[in-house]
Enzyme design. Structure first.
Site, PDB file in Angstrom:
ATOM      1  N   LYS A  89       0.816  -1.213   0.000  1.00  0.00           N
ATOM      2  CA  LYS A  89       0.000   0.000   0.000  1.00  0.00           C
ATOM      3  C   LYS A  89       0.851   1.266   0.000  1.00  0.00           C
ATOM      4  O   LYS A  89       0.473   2.273  -0.603  1.00  0.00           O
ATOM      5  CB  LYS A  89      -0.950  -0.001   1.201  1.00  0.00           C
ATOM      6  CG  LYS A  89      -2.059  -1.039   1.084  1.00  0.00           C
ATOM      7  CD  LYS A  89      -3.061  -0.940   2.227  1.00  0.00           C
ATOM      8  CE  LYS A  89      -4.183  -1.940   2.046  1.00  0.00           C
ATOM      9  NZ  LYS A  89      -5.191  -1.850   3.131  1.00  0.00           N
ATOM     10  N   LYS A 106     -13.567  -3.609  -5.607  1.00  0.00           N
ATOM     11  CA  LYS A 106     -14.295  -2.342  -5.736  1.00  0.00           C
ATOM     12  C   LYS A 106     -13.447  -1.291  -6.443  1.00  0.00           C
ATOM     13  O   LYS A 106     -13.970  -0.348  -7.029  1.00  0.00           O
ATOM     14  CB  LYS A 106     -14.646  -1.787  -4.339  1.00  0.00           C
ATOM     15  CG  LYS A 106     -15.457  -2.679  -3.439  1.00  0.00           C
ATOM     16  CD  LYS A 106     -15.718  -1.950  -2.119  1.00  0.00           C
ATOM     17  CE  LYS A 106     -16.360  -2.841  -1.079  1.00  0.00           C
ATOM     18  NZ  LYS A 106     -15.395  -3.706  -0.393  1.00  0.00           N
ATOM     19  N   LYS A 146      -8.231 -10.446  -8.412  1.00  0.00           N
ATOM     20  CA  LYS A 146      -9.392 -10.568  -7.540  1.00  0.00           C
ATOM     21  C   LYS A 146     -10.478  -9.573  -7.928  1.00  0.00           C
ATOM     22  O   LYS A 146     -10.182  -8.462  -8.373  1.00  0.00           O
ATOM     23  CB  LYS A 146      -8.990 -10.310  -6.077  1.00  0.00           C
ATOM     24  CG  LYS A 146      -8.335 -11.484  -5.391  1.00  0.00           C
ATOM     25  CD  LYS A 146      -7.986 -11.171  -3.949  1.00  0.00           C
ATOM     26  CE  LYS A 146      -9.219 -11.038  -3.096  1.00  0.00           C
ATOM     27  NZ  LYS A 146      -8.889 -10.872  -1.659  1.00  0.00           N
TER      28      LYS A 146
END
Length: 332
Positions: free
Chosen positions: A110, A198, A195
């Site tokens: 991240k 969103k 995957k």
């Protein structure tokens, strides 16, 4: 058995969330004491829009209830309404070690190359995750493969704290992982190696739990596939990521397995399989969408449900928090 698990309030749930985690939460409600929380404190570790966080927290609560989380069986709340989460995180920061946090894979992913520009919260949020479960003396925590490292960190922190300050007693329970064998790993409809997410810019890559029947059928019809017919055995899906994903979705929704689906559709092309998959999706998701749309318009009811859960969670958390302060020698 006490289960604790959380989910970030990042907007609408999609099929991957439902089949990968939420459906198992619903089953767990009948197997032991369950606390499910909306991780709104975790959400502020990344840039966010305050008004959207408020709306997303309510929306996620509505979605969970629509999926089957029963607020009379389980304790559903958002972190912010239980200040003990952030209090315990600070107390555990004295036990957690920089080297442990530096090894966290998600921190590396991240923060990327801009670690100097990342927030301190992004670096230390695994300690908050540890506090989330240790606060309630959780015996079990449902985890996917990407969260196993964080649960191991929580156990390391708990063990070190017990050794350093327990004086012969265990202040914290070391939680065990639950990795449900039936947990489905749902991939993108546009790329079978990624995957379902969103954050994917293409809405066609995912099935949202709020999609209507026509939208679901259209997304399934346009889902990426290959020209070969479906095999009659699981081994025939090797190297066919998109085909494997669609068959896996069908099996997960049906409550069967891949071999069973292939016995039914083996030898047929996607022209026959996709409509069947679309109809199955619509039949399973339509009741959830209907209930969600009714709930999301009633903010007062959602707020009341979260407040009820938070009150129960605060009562459960307080004894552990008190013992932690005492063990550290903090005068209160």
């Amino acid at each position: 058995m006490r289960v604790v698990s959380g989910i970030q309030p990042t907007g609408n749930l999609h099929l991957g969330n439902y089949l990968g985690a939420i459906r198992n939460w619903v089953k767990m409600q009948d197997e032991g004491e369950c606390l499910f929380f909306l991780a709104d404190l975790h959400a502020i570790s990344q840039p966010h829009v305050p008004a959207e966080l408020t709306a997303n927290t309510r929306e996620m609560a509505a979605a969970l209830i629509a999926c089957g989380i029963d607020t009379d069986k389980s304790i559903l709340f958002n972190q912010t309404q239980v200040p003990a989460h952030s209090q315990l995180q600070w107390l555990l920061n004295g036990t957690a070690r920089m080297g442990w946090l530096n090894r966290m894979t998600q921190w590396k992913d991240k923060a990327g190359k801009n670690r100097e520009g990342a927030s301190v919260a992004l670096f230390t949020y695994p300690v908050l995750q540890a506090a989330d479960v240790l606060l309630y003396q959780a015996t079990h925590v449902p985890v996917g493969e990407d969260q196993k490292q964080h649960l191991e960190l929580a156990r390391d922190i708990a063990q070190k704290f017990n050794n350093d300050f327990g004086d012969g007693d265990d202040i914290f329970t070391l939680p065990e992982p639950i990795i449900p064998p039936e947990a489905a790993r749902i991939m993108s409809l546009r790329d079978g190696t990624a995957k379902m997410s969103k954050s994917d810019p293409s809405d066609m890559s995912r099935i949202n739990l709020t999609d209507d029947a026509d939208t679901i059928m259209q997304k399934v019809r346009k889902a990426k596939t290959d020209p070969e017919p479906l095999p009659s055995a699981k081994e025939g899906l090797a190297g066919r990521a998109e085909a494997e994903n669609l068959v896996g979705i069908y099996a997960a929704l049906e409550g069967s397995n891949v071999d069973s689906v292939l016995q039914q559709f083996g030898g047929q092309g996607f022209g026959a399989f996709k409509p069947a998959l679309g109809e199955l999706l619509v039949s399973k998701l339509a009741p959830i969408a209907e209930r969600f749309n009714a709930l999301r318009s009633d903010s007062a009811a959602i707020d009341a449900a979260l407040q009820k859960g938070a009150e129960k969670a605060r009562a459960l958390a307080q004894p552990t928090l008190d013992r932690t302060y005492q063990a550290l020698g903090l005068l209160r």
